[in-house]
Structure formats: structure tokens, C-alpha cells
Design a protein around this motif. Sequence first.
Motif, PDB file in Angstrom:
ATOM      1  N   THR A   1      51.077  36.588  46.298  1.00  0.00           N
ATOM      2  CA  THR A   1      49.890  37.141  45.649  1.00  0.00           C
ATOM      3  C   THR A   1      48.667  36.901  46.530  1.00  0.00           C
ATOM      4  O   THR A   1      48.716  36.123  47.487  1.00  0.00           O
ATOM      5  N   LYS A   2      47.572  37.542  46.186  1.00  0.00           N
ATOM      6  CA  LYS A   2      46.346  37.465  46.977  1.00  0.00           C
ATOM      7  C   LYS A   2      45.855  36.031  47.134  1.00  0.00           C
ATOM      8  O   LYS A   2      45.370  35.637  48.183  1.00  0.00           O
ATOM      9  N   ASN A   3      45.964  35.247  46.075  1.00  0.00           N
ATOM     10  CA  ASN A   3      45.550  33.845  46.100  1.00  0.00           C
ATOM     11  C   ASN A   3      46.361  33.088  45.056  1.00  0.00           C
ATOM     12  O   ASN A   3      47.118  33.683  44.290  1.00  0.00           O
TER      13      ASN A   3
ATOM     14  N   HIS B   1      41.236  36.209  39.578  1.00  0.00           N
ATOM     15  CA  HIS B   1      40.162  35.951  40.530  1.00  0.00           C
ATOM     16  C   HIS B   1      40.195  34.498  40.991  1.00  0.00           C
ATOM     17  O   HIS B   1      40.562  33.605  40.227  1.00  0.00           O
ATOM     18  N   LYS B   2      39.792  34.282  42.221  1.00  0.00           N
ATOM     19  CA  LYS B   2      39.803  32.944  42.806  1.00  0.00           C
ATOM     20  C   LYS B   2      38.851  32.008  42.066  1.00  0.00           C
ATOM     21  O   LYS B   2      39.118  30.820  41.936  1.00  0.00           O
TER      22      LYS B   2
ATOM     23  N   ARG C   1      46.370  44.370  40.111  1.00  0.00           N
ATOM     24  CA  ARG C   1      46.146  45.041  41.385  1.00  0.00           C
ATOM     25  C   ARG C   1      47.364  45.940  41.628  1.00  0.00           C
ATOM     26  O   ARG C   1      48.459  45.668  41.142  1.00  0.00           O
TER      27      ARG C   1
ATOM     28  N   GLU D   1      50.401  44.204  42.924  1.00  0.00           N
ATOM     29  CA  GLU D   1      51.013  43.359  41.889  1.00  0.00           C
ATOM     30  C   GLU D   1      51.911  44.193  40.987  1.00  0.00           C
ATOM     31  O   GLU D   1      53.031  43.791  40.658  1.00  0.00           O
TER      32      GLU D   1
ATOM     33  N   HIS E   1      42.544  51.338  41.622  1.00  0.00           N
ATOM     34  CA  HIS E   1      41.788  50.094  41.448  1.00  0.00           C
ATOM     35  C   HIS E   1      40.699  50.243  40.384  1.00  0.00           C
ATOM     36  O   HIS E   1      40.296  49.264  39.761  1.00  0.00           O
TER      37      HIS E   1
ATOM     38  N   THR F   1      53.690  40.108  44.886  1.00  0.00           N
ATOM     39  CA  THR F   1      53.243  41.482  45.074  1.00  0.00           C
ATOM     40  C   THR F   1      54.323  42.221  45.867  1.00  0.00           C
ATOM     41  O   THR F   1      55.333  41.631  46.251  1.00  0.00           O
TER      42      THR F   1
ATOM     43  N   SER G   1      46.074  34.128  41.486  1.00  0.00           N
ATOM     44  CA  SER G   1      46.651  35.431  41.131  1.00  0.00           C
ATOM     45  C   SER G   1      48.024  35.311  40.490  1.00  0.00           C
ATOM     46  O   SER G   1      48.522  36.277  39.910  1.00  0.00           O
TER      47      SER G   1
ATOM     48  N   SER H   1      55.936  40.015  48.526  1.00  0.00           N
ATOM     49  CA  SER H   1      54.986  39.213  49.275  1.00  0.00           C
ATOM     50  C   SER H   1      54.249  38.294  48.306  1.00  0.00           C
ATOM     51  O   SER H   1      54.332  38.468  47.078  1.00  0.00           O
TER      52      SER H   1
ATOM     53  N   ASP I   1      54.607  44.543  49.290  1.00  0.00           N
ATOM     54  CA  ASP I   1      53.931  45.038  50.483  1.00  0.00           C
ATOM     55  C   ASP I   1      54.351  46.492  50.678  1.00  0.00           C
ATOM     56  O   ASP I   1      55.302  46.779  51.391  1.00  0.00           O
TER      57      ASP I   1
END
Length: 169
Positions: free
Chosen positions: A51-53, A136-137, A15, A18, A110, A39, A56, A49, A41
Motif C-alpha cells: 500500500t501507499k503507506n 491518509h498518513k 485508491r 487498492e 480518483h 495494491t 493505508s 504491491s 501494480d
Amino acid sequence: MSHMTIYILAVSGMRYAEAMGLTWDNIDFNKQLFLIENTWDYSDSQEFSDTKNEQSVRSVPFDNRVAHTLLAYKEHYWTKNDDNRVLHGVSNRAVNTALKRMVKRNVHPHSLRHTYASYLIFKDVPVASISKLLGHKSILVTLKVYAHQLEQMKEKHHTEVRNILSDLH
């Protein structure tokens, strides 16, 4: 700087945030891995910051050519910064503009993530592995997002199943 950002996004499926949070400490040249641990921000605090989850946080492999390109970039173009970020001082807008200029159509950074995943699908990398590489989650997210690519592979897989069954007889 924009071109290196595009390159890293294309060869890693990261991402954008990232890639912006990537430091030289996150690149393991011996094992040839990007270690995605946080990541950046880029739109608000201008700080590292999470990661998204949880999924990640991951490692993504690269090859000798990518290693060589990264080292050449570090030696000739990279500018030292307090955070040791690989892609310091580049804006989302600059990357967008450079990418659109390169491909001569309206695409976004993206899109490189989707291209990376689609290429791996067409090269028969298992979807579970692609899901982990993308952070991915769950594998269901990967299946949903890339269902159209998987559908395109159906006839190829049907042929493979026929060949396997033929070998059994």
C-alpha cells in the motif's frame, strides 16, 4: 467490469490501485468490511504491491446493499482468475472512459475518492475517522485536502455551537 470498479471506488473511497488489488478474501461479508492490505501494480509489474503507506492498510465498512451487489456481481459477472482478484481484467483507461460516459463530464476515478470523503464530511463523520478510512498518513493530509469542504460546514457548526450554548443557560 468497469462499472463494478466505479461502484467499488464510489462506496469505499479506495485508491484505484487498492481496488485493483482487492481479492474476495479481502471482503468480509460477515463484518461488512473491505480489508485493504495491498495494491495492484496495474501499470508496471502486474503484481500485488504494498500500500501507499502503513496507514493505508485498513478496513472500510460497507452496508447490506453493497454486500448484495458484490455477491450478485460475483455470481453473474466475475471471472475466476489465478489471483482471486475481484476486479481482474479491467484497465484504467476503460474505467476512465466509462466514468466520463456515465457523468457526461471530464472526471477521473480518483474523483470518486474525493466524493466519498466529501459526503462523509457533510454527514458529520469526524475528520479523524475519515482520515483513517482513506488511509491518509496523518489527519493533517485530510484537513489540507478537504479544507474547502470543512469551511463550507462552518456556518452549520456555528449554529450547533449556539444551540449548545443556549442549552447551558
